[in-house]
Scaffold this active site. Structure first.
Site, mmCIF file in Angstrom:
data_model
loop_
_atom_site.group_PDB
_atom_site.id
_atom_site.type_symbol
_atom_site.label_atom_id
_atom_site.label_comp_id
_atom_site.label_asym_id
_atom_site.label_seq_id
_atom_site.Cartn_x
_atom_site.Cartn_y
_atom_site.Cartn_z
ATOM 1 N N GLN A 131 -0.139 11.725 -4.188
ATOM 2 C CA GLN A 131 0.206 11.840 -2.652
ATOM 3 C C GLN A 131 1.622 11.558 -2.148
ATOM 4 O O GLN A 131 1.807 10.967 -1.046
ATOM 5 C CB GLN A 131 -1.014 10.744 -1.912
ATOM 6 C CG GLN A 131 -2.264 11.314 -2.262
ATOM 7 C CD GLN A 131 -3.156 10.271 -1.267
ATOM 8 O OE1 GLN A 131 -3.154 10.429 -0.201
ATOM 9 N NE2 GLN A 131 -3.970 9.660 -2.192
ATOM 10 N N ARG A 166 -8.361 14.289 3.487
ATOM 11 C CA ARG A 166 -8.543 13.344 4.773
ATOM 12 C C ARG A 166 -9.968 13.668 5.290
ATOM 13 O O ARG A 166 -10.490 13.180 6.249
ATOM 14 C CB ARG A 166 -7.469 13.961 5.949
ATOM 15 C CG ARG A 166 -6.203 13.496 5.676
ATOM 16 C CD ARG A 166 -5.652 12.404 5.054
ATOM 17 N NE ARG A 166 -5.607 12.120 3.677
ATOM 18 C CZ ARG A 166 -5.765 11.140 2.799
ATOM 19 N NH1 ARG A 166 -5.870 9.965 3.490
ATOM 20 N NH2 ARG A 166 -5.704 11.322 1.777
ATOM 21 N N ASP A 208 0.937 -1.104 -0.086
ATOM 22 C CA ASP A 208 -0.028 0.078 0.128
ATOM 23 C C ASP A 208 0.776 1.306 0.095
ATOM 24 O O ASP A 208 2.231 1.285 0.546
ATOM 25 C CB ASP A 208 -0.820 -0.075 1.118
ATOM 26 C CG ASP A 208 -2.151 0.836 1.119
ATOM 27 O OD1 ASP A 208 -2.231 1.488 0.145
ATOM 28 O OD2 ASP A 208 -2.839 1.005 2.118
HETATM 29 P P1 ATP Z 1 -6.206 7.094 0.556
HETATM 30 O O1 ATP Z 1 -5.500 7.527 -0.755
HETATM 31 O O2 ATP Z 1 -6.374 8.508 1.454
HETATM 32 O O3 ATP Z 1 -5.234 6.225 1.167
HETATM 33 P P2 ATP Z 1 -7.792 5.036 -0.302
HETATM 34 O O4 ATP Z 1 -7.915 5.062 -1.680
HETATM 35 O O5 ATP Z 1 -6.961 4.003 0.287
HETATM 36 O O6 ATP Z 1 -7.659 6.426 0.221
HETATM 37 P P3 ATP Z 1 -9.823 3.935 1.217
HETATM 38 O O7 ATP Z 1 -9.147 4.458 2.614
HETATM 39 O O8 ATP Z 1 -9.457 2.437 1.056
HETATM 40 O O9 ATP Z 1 -9.349 4.882 0.423
HETATM 41 O O10 ATP Z 1 -11.242 4.147 1.158
HETATM 42 C C1 ATP Z 1 -11.808 5.614 1.556
HETATM 43 C C2 ATP Z 1 -13.130 5.360 2.351
HETATM 44 O O11 ATP Z 1 -14.166 4.989 1.192
HETATM 45 C C3 ATP Z 1 -13.288 4.175 3.364
HETATM 46 O O12 ATP Z 1 -14.026 4.931 4.335
HETATM 47 C C4 ATP Z 1 -13.960 3.401 2.791
HETATM 48 O O13 ATP Z 1 -14.565 2.197 3.216
HETATM 49 C C5 ATP Z 1 -14.848 3.704 1.746
HETATM 50 N N1 ATP Z 1 -14.972 2.918 0.272
HETATM 51 C C6 ATP Z 1 -14.283 2.501 -0.554
HETATM 52 N N2 ATP Z 1 -14.693 1.815 -1.401
HETATM 53 C C7 ATP Z 1 -15.922 1.617 -1.212
HETATM 54 C C8 ATP Z 1 -16.883 1.208 -1.707
HETATM 55 N N3 ATP Z 1 -16.990 0.415 -2.850
HETATM 56 N N4 ATP Z 1 -18.271 1.334 -1.273
HETATM 57 C C9 ATP Z 1 -18.419 2.071 -0.029
HETATM 58 N N5 ATP Z 1 -17.375 2.522 0.654
HETATM 59 C C10 ATP Z 1 -16.258 2.449 0.025
HETATM 60 MG MG MG Z 2 -5.289 4.221 1.770
#
Ligand code: ATP
Ligand code: MG
Length: 671
Positions: free
Chosen positions: A273, A624, A242
């Protein structure tokens, strides 16, 4: 419905494709909040549901906290088997594997009970190295060597390769000025290489590795030991990483070497990022993923699930000003939500008051304290916010605030623990000899070290030999003998019951006289350092309770990996933290404070032409927020003892204003 379908049920089609991907390299690249981490977690669950053994998967996360979260969610999806997956940060994974295999890598000069040198120990060793060359410690500050050597290690360089390095000013030879710069460069490289070599030698002799070495030494072991490499490649058939945008060259090699020919690597990240270039993160690792892992499949995620429409629009507008970003679409199906509010206060105190007022109002409207985060560019900016929160009796936590483990009394206590665990640790011995003083000064220490080397015994044994054979005399001999007895008794207690280290260490700190010495000092100086040590003792007992088969080594590892940035509390409190430490996290309400030229973007970054990284940092901060986002600043601010008129951050108009000609501060009445 099959198990697999149940696992991917809540995912969108692109996320689902990524989660169901099985063999071969995969890059998932997407903007903030598009569900990258969530997708990686579901992919892990899919692998397990398909019958891949949990021991065969390694997941790399950016923080220990993120590792815990991924583990808990995977367990919720596929059951307790997921506990057995290795989910760790790069450093923590390298550390446990080094411990397991280093016995078969004697060339490293380390034993399986090596300790990790923290910055205090690193500086002590560097000071020794510099002093041996009779260099002036003021002109050659150990801190600057520490920083430089750390960077080189992240690039997988070594002292030899540094010597072979061409001077960096590789322009046409058009003047003597350039020649001067070149020779200075060559000189600095030679000097660094030499200090570095001595420093490495000292680490070895102390059976220590420093933080960056965890990765370097591990990569070196994989390169030089084909048997170990083959074993690890057989053991881990799937790798997931990740936050791949903040990987450095050494970490990339670690992944490549572990993946081997199979190349079952899933990397997840967002080039927009990438905010750790100052720690040698190399954005090319993600931009050139396909070059490192030929035939890689790339999946883009475009829907943001985290934030409201207003927040996403601000984030998209802001990052569009970066020329160096891979173009990405990011949309949300969430409602527009509250407008993003920008507020300019008169002074930094007024800024803090305004933020705290908002928090109070939010709480009255039903929010929990833990819903709020205050994010800033530099640690020092947190102070006025802390004061206002304290004044208002609102519970808060400074994530990564002044580190408990940097305090002198904690460092002293840990020196006792480290020495028991690793009796070759001369830096800790020196600390222990001086707290309290035992009549053994610098010369006595040198004699002890020489004696240990001559006789091939460890430092604890050397204390006894020195006393018995008259190498130390009188008071020094008595001190050495006593200390030897205490340390040996502690080691014996650990040998009998390795899991029960806390009681043995508590006894050591009490009976060796360390605690009494602190209490006496506290009385004289009206301090309370001994209470800090008591709370450290309590923390050891607590650690032992939670991980009964851990032992002293596991406790020291645990401390070494706490990077000080992490939120260990998990309580319902307002969070104050730097933007860097907030990566990957989300909060319902976010205040990004100090939105001024010189703070965000940061002055030094502006001078060094790093505006794009500052913009990425602001992008991380903004994204965030889930429901409410506030961008605040002060019109005047104290700088070096002067009240200075500030200029609003250019990122405000970039994110909020339709064009640069618009007023910078959007009226707060908008909400
Ligand atoms: P970052 O770049 O900040 O690390 P990320 O891409 O890793 O973000 P996540 O933290 O995995 O994003 O997800 C962001 C939010 O969206 C979380 O609260 C997650 O539970 C929600 N989320 C992601 N995908 C879905 C989905 N398919 N349905 C509902 N909620 C979702
Ligand atoms: Mg993430």
């Amino acid at each position: 419905m099959s198990d697999l379908e149940a696992i991917v049920e809540g995912l969108n089609p692109a996320q689902r494709a990524a989660a169901l991907h099985q063999d071969g390299p995969l890059l998932v690249i997407a903007g903030a909040g598009a569900g990258k981490t969530r997708t990686a977690t579901h992919r892990l669950a899919c692998l397990l549901a398909r019958g891949v053994p949990p021991e065969a998967v390694m997941c790399i996360t950016f923080t220990n906290k993120a590792a815990r979260e991924m583990r808990d969610r995977a367990v919720a999806l596929v059951g307790a088997d997921a506990r057995r997956v290795m989910i760790r940060t790069f450093h923590s994974a390298a550390m446990v594997l080094l411990r397991q295999y280093i016995g078969d890598f004697p060339e490293s000069g380390r034993t399986p009970s090596f300790t990790v040198a923290d910055p205090t120990i690193q500086l002590a060793l560097l000071k020794e190295a510099i002093a041996e060359r009779n260099f002036d410690l003021k002109a050659n500050r150990p801190e600057s060597f520490l920083w430089r050597i750390g960077r080189y290690k992240n690039e997988l360089a070594d002292p030899e390769s540094l010597l072979a390095r061409q001077p960096s000013h590789d322009l046409m030879d058009w003047s003597r000025v350039l020649e001067m710069i070149r020779s200075t460069d060559r000189y600095v490289n030679r000097l660094t290489a030499e200090i570095w070599k001595r420093y490495e030698e000292k680490l070895r002799r102390n059976d220590m590795v420093d933080f960056d070495d965890l990765i370097n030494l591990f990569v070196q072991m994989l390169r030089e030991k084909p048997d170990i490499r083959a074993d690890l490649q057989r053991r881990f058939t799937y790798l997931q990483v990740d936050e791949f945008q903040d990987t450095n060259v050494a970490q990339l090699h670690m992944v490549k070497l572990l993946a081997g020919k199979r190349q079952n690597v899933m990397a997840v990240g967002d080039d927009a990022q990438s905010i750790y270039s100052w720690r040698s993160a190399d954005i090319r690792c993600i931009l050139e993923f396909e070059r490192h892992f030929p035939g890689a499949r790339t999946i883009l995620l475009e829907q943001n699930y985290r934030s409201t429409g207003a927040i996403i629009r601000a984030a998209n507008r802001l990052i569009a000003h970066n020329a160096g970003q891979r173009p990405k679409r990011l949309f949300t199906a969430a409602p527009e939500g509250r407008p993003v509010v920008a507020h300019e206060a008169e002074t930094e105190v007024d800024e803090a008051k305004w933020v705290v007022q908002r928090i109070r109002a939010g709480a009255e409207a039903g929010r929990r304290w833990g819903d709020f985060a205050i994010l800033y560019r530099t640690t020092a900016q947190g102070r006025p916010f802390e004061e206002e929160l304290r004044e208002a009796s609102i519970p808060y936590q400074v994530v990564g605030g002044p580190r408990f483990y940097d305090r002198r009394e904690v460092q002293d206590s840990l020196a006792y623990l480290r020495l028991v665990h690793n009796p070759r640790d001369s830096v800790s011995l020196e600390r222990v000899l001086n707290a309290p003083r035992r009549g053994i000064g610098e010369r006595g220490l040198q004699r002890l070290l020489a004696l240990a080397a001559q006789r091939g015994v460890d430092l604890i044994a050397a204390l006894r030999v020195a006393a018995d054979e008259g190498v130390l005399q009188d008071e020094a001999a008595a001190g050495a003998r006593q200390l030897h007895d205490h340390l040996r008794r502690a080691r014996e207690a650990l040998e009998r019951q390795p899991g029960r280290f806390a009681a043995a260490m508590e006894r050591l700190l009490r009976e060796s006289g360390y605690l009494a010495y602190l209490q006496e000092e506290d009385r004289r100086k009206e301090e309370r350092r001994s209470e800090v040590v008591e709370s450290l003792i309590a923390a050891m007992h607590e650690f032992e309770r939670r991980s009964p088969d851990g032992g002293l080594g596991a406790y020291l590892d645990h401390l070494a990996l706490l990077e000080g940035q992490e939120d260990e509390s998990g309580g319902d409190v307002v969070k104050l933290q730097t933007i860097h430490s907030a990566k990957g996290l989300e909060y319902p309400v976010v205040f990004v404070v100090g939105m001024e030229q010189g703070l965000l973007p940061y002055q030094r970054a502006l001078e060094e032409g790093n505006l794009e990284e500052e913009r990425r940092l602001c992008y991380v901060a903004i994204t965030r927020a889930r429901e409410e986002l506030y961008l605040t600043g002060a019109r005047v601010r104290w700088q070096r003892g002067e009240m200075v008129l500030t200029t609003p951050s250019q990122f405000l108009s970039e994110a909020l204003g339709p064009g640069p000609a618009q007023p910078l501060w959007v009226p707060a009445s908008a909400d």
